[in-house]
Design an enzyme around this catalytic site. Structure first.
Site, PDB file in Angstrom:
ATOM      1  CG  ASP A  83      37.799  32.158  38.881  1.00 24.26           C
ATOM      2  OD1 ASP A  83      38.390  31.095  38.566  1.00 24.26           O
ATOM      3  OD2 ASP A  83      38.200  33.165  38.560  1.00 24.26           O
ATOM      4  CD  GLU A 180      46.809  35.606  36.563  1.00 23.54           C
ATOM      5  OE1 GLU A 180      46.826  36.963  36.578  1.00 23.54           O
ATOM      6  OE2 GLU A 180      46.073  35.037  37.067  1.00 23.54           O
TER       7      GLU A 180
END
Length: 276
Positions: A83, A180
């Site tokens: 990330d 998500e």
């Protein structure tokens, strides 16, 4: 030979489900690779899972590099994605500088960025510069103060926006997207519309693959796991039991035994103690 983003993309038309898992350190990376996990995510979720923060926001670029470097050293086959943390890609210049550091210093094979159409130009520029990018839509933890920690895109307008964002990321060159906490039906529809792999977490079984957090699926933390996580083991309980046994044996004097000890010749000890 290390798995490439082209290998991952080829799994979608071949109907191969993609198993992705977070990893934050060298031991977890070694175990995941031995288990055959093809793709590892060094997520900024390490802020909560490893460092004990309440959110991902305090995680820095240096944190990500340190953890990602350890994961890369523990792998030779898995594709490692890291990330970019909060506000390290707010501008195109920031994104390029951050990407350069993580790719060069950690040695990961790809980066994951949160956001939709608004970051598509950044994704396009990074891919033009040779940086593989994975998108992340739905619940985006770096935006939790504005979006909340809840299922996203339940309403038609939000769902349409998410689909448009996914298409924008694909058009910008993203090689895959994480969805998500979005409704199963929407995740399945997005997966069918996109040519690139869609990897779900809390998005149902209709995605091209799944990603889960190491600590959640191994039961490392006591109490209830997130609804989207299945506890495949109770490692936390096993560790706690082992630590209790260790404390007990040290306190009782039953550890260490002769098997965990070393000896020296009596005359050598005598010479050492009596030496002037």
């Amino acid at each position: 030979m290390r798995i490439t983003l082209f290998d991952v993309q080829a799994m979608k038309p071949a109907g191969q489900r993609i198993a992705m898992l977070t990893a934050y350190d060298h031991p977890s990376a070694v175990l995941a690779e031995r288990a055959g996990v093809p793709m590892l995510l060094v997520g900024d979720s390490l802020g909560m899972a490893v460092h004990g923060f309440d959110t991902t926001l305090p995680v820095t670029l240096d944190d990500m590099i340190r953890h990602a470097r350890a994961v890369v050293r523990g792998t030779s086959r898995a594709l490692v994605v890291a990330d970019l943390p909060f506000l390290t890609y707010a501008t195109e210049a920031d994104a390029i500088a951050s990407a350069r550091r993580v790719m060069q210093e950690a040695g990961v094979q790809a980066l994951k960025l949160e956001g939709g159409a608004t970051i598509a130009p950044t994704v396009r520029r990074l891919t033009e510069l040779g940086v593989p990018v994975m998108g992340h839509l739905g619940l985006t933890p770096q935006s939790q103060h504005t979006l909340g920690l809840r299922v996203q895109a339940r309403q038609a307008a939000e769902a349409r926006r998410l689909l448009d964002d996914a298409l924008a990321l694909q058009d910008a060159g993203a090689f895959a997207i994480v969805l998500e906490l979005v409704p199963t039906e929407l995740a399945q529809a997005v997966t069918r519309r996109l040519q690139i792999p869609v990897i779900g977490i809390g998005a149902g079984a209709g995605c091209d693959g799944q990603v889960q957090v190491w600590h959640d699926i191994l039961g490392l933390f006591p109490g209830k796991s997130p609804r989207h996580a299945k506890r495949f083991a109770e490692i936390g309980t096993a560790i706690e039991d082992a630590l209790r046994a260790y404390v007990s044996e040290v306190q009782s004097g039953t550890f260490p035994t002769e098997a965990q000890s070393s000896r020296m010749k009596p005359d050598e000890l005598s010479r050492a103690l009596n030496a002037e």
